[in-house]
Design a protein around this motif. Sequence first.
Motif, short mmCIF file in Angstrom:
data_model
loop_
_atom_site.label_atom_id
_atom_site.label_comp_id
_atom_site.label_asym_id
_atom_site.label_seq_id
_atom_site.Cartn_x
_atom_site.Cartn_y
_atom_site.Cartn_z
N GLU A 38 -28.20 20.85 12.92
CA GLU A 38 -27.24 19.73 13.14
C GLU A 38 -27.97 18.39 13.34
O GLU A 38 -27.31 17.46 13.13
CB GLU A 38 -26.56 19.97 14.47
CG GLU A 38 -27.50 19.81 15.90
CD GLU A 38 -26.78 20.27 17.06
OE1 GLU A 38 -26.00 19.37 17.71
OE2 GLU A 38 -26.51 21.49 17.41
N TYR A 39 -29.49 18.52 13.52
CA TYR A 39 -30.09 17.25 13.73
C TYR A 39 -30.76 16.76 12.27
O TYR A 39 -31.21 15.80 12.11
CB TYR A 39 -31.38 17.47 14.73
CG TYR A 39 -30.83 17.81 15.89
CD1 TYR A 39 -30.30 17.01 16.71
CD2 TYR A 39 -31.10 19.19 16.50
CE1 TYR A 39 -29.72 17.29 18.08
CE2 TYR A 39 -30.62 19.63 17.61
CZ TYR A 39 -29.90 18.73 18.50
OH TYR A 39 -29.37 18.96 19.75
N ILE A 40 -30.76 17.70 11.23
CA ILE A 40 -31.13 17.19 10.02
C ILE A 40 -30.83 16.01 9.37
O ILE A 40 -31.61 15.11 9.02
CB ILE A 40 -31.26 18.34 8.96
CG1 ILE A 40 -31.96 19.60 9.19
CG2 ILE A 40 -31.56 17.99 7.39
CD1 ILE A 40 -31.64 20.71 8.50
N PRO A 41 -29.58 15.72 9.32
CA PRO A 41 -29.05 14.32 8.78
C PRO A 41 -29.72 13.13 9.49
O PRO A 41 -29.96 12.30 8.93
CB PRO A 41 -27.50 14.47 8.90
CG PRO A 41 -27.22 15.86 8.95
CD PRO A 41 -28.25 16.49 9.62
N ALA A 42 -29.52 13.19 10.71
CA ALA A 42 -30.03 11.85 11.58
C ALA A 42 -31.58 12.00 11.32
O ALA A 42 -32.14 10.79 11.23
CB ALA A 42 -29.88 12.23 13.06
N THR A 43 -32.40 13.04 11.13
CA THR A 43 -33.82 13.02 10.97
C THR A 43 -33.88 12.50 9.80
O THR A 43 -34.80 11.52 9.45
CB THR A 43 -34.30 14.19 11.34
OG1 THR A 43 -34.14 14.84 12.54
CG2 THR A 43 -35.97 14.45 11.06
N GLU A 44 -33.23 12.87 8.56
CA GLU A 44 -33.40 12.29 7.26
C GLU A 44 -33.17 10.93 7.29
O GLU A 44 -33.96 10.16 6.38
CB GLU A 44 -32.63 13.07 6.28
CG GLU A 44 -33.18 14.55 6.03
CD GLU A 44 -32.38 15.44 5.03
OE1 GLU A 44 -30.97 14.83 4.89
OE2 GLU A 44 -32.81 16.39 4.66
N ASN A 45 -32.21 10.35 7.91
CA ASN A 45 -31.82 9.05 8.06
C ASN A 45 -32.85 8.26 8.73
O ASN A 45 -33.32 6.96 8.02
CB ASN A 45 -30.54 8.88 8.48
CG ASN A 45 -30.05 7.47 8.67
OD1 ASN A 45 -30.18 6.83 7.64
ND2 ASN A 45 -29.70 7.04 9.76
N PHE A 46 -33.45 8.78 9.67
CA PHE A 46 -34.42 7.92 10.50
C PHE A 46 -35.83 7.73 9.58
O PHE A 46 -36.27 6.76 9.52
CB PHE A 46 -34.98 8.68 11.77
CG PHE A 46 -35.95 8.04 12.50
CD1 PHE A 46 -35.76 7.03 13.28
CD2 PHE A 46 -37.24 8.52 12.33
CE1 PHE A 46 -36.70 6.46 14.13
CE2 PHE A 46 -38.27 7.98 13.13
CZ PHE A 46 -38.15 6.80 13.82
N ILE A 47 -36.11 9.03 8.95
CA ILE A 47 -37.28 8.96 8.09
C ILE A 47 -37.02 7.89 6.88
O ILE A 47 -37.91 7.26 6.61
CB ILE A 47 -37.86 10.26 7.61
CG1 ILE A 47 -38.21 11.04 8.78
CG2 ILE A 47 -38.71 10.35 6.56
CD1 ILE A 47 -38.42 12.47 8.48
#
Length: 67
Positions: free
Chosen positions: A25-34
């Motif tokens: 569930e954290y993948i989209p937010a992590t990809e967005n941050f990076i």
Amino acid sequence: METSINCAEACVNGCILGDQCPNREYIPATENFISNTSLDQMLEIAEEAIRKKRMQPPTWVLPDLSD
């Protein structure tokens, strides 16, 4: 079947659980941050976190001597 692993150690080279990963569930937010944060901004965030940690009063851990 739920698998319990230490992701910080086991997934250093990438997720080993794939679709079974409990943190998907954290993948989209992590990809967005990076994608949207420059390396300089990331370093500033890290430096600020270190500065705040240094400014905190020391935490004393007292042994339990009630044997």
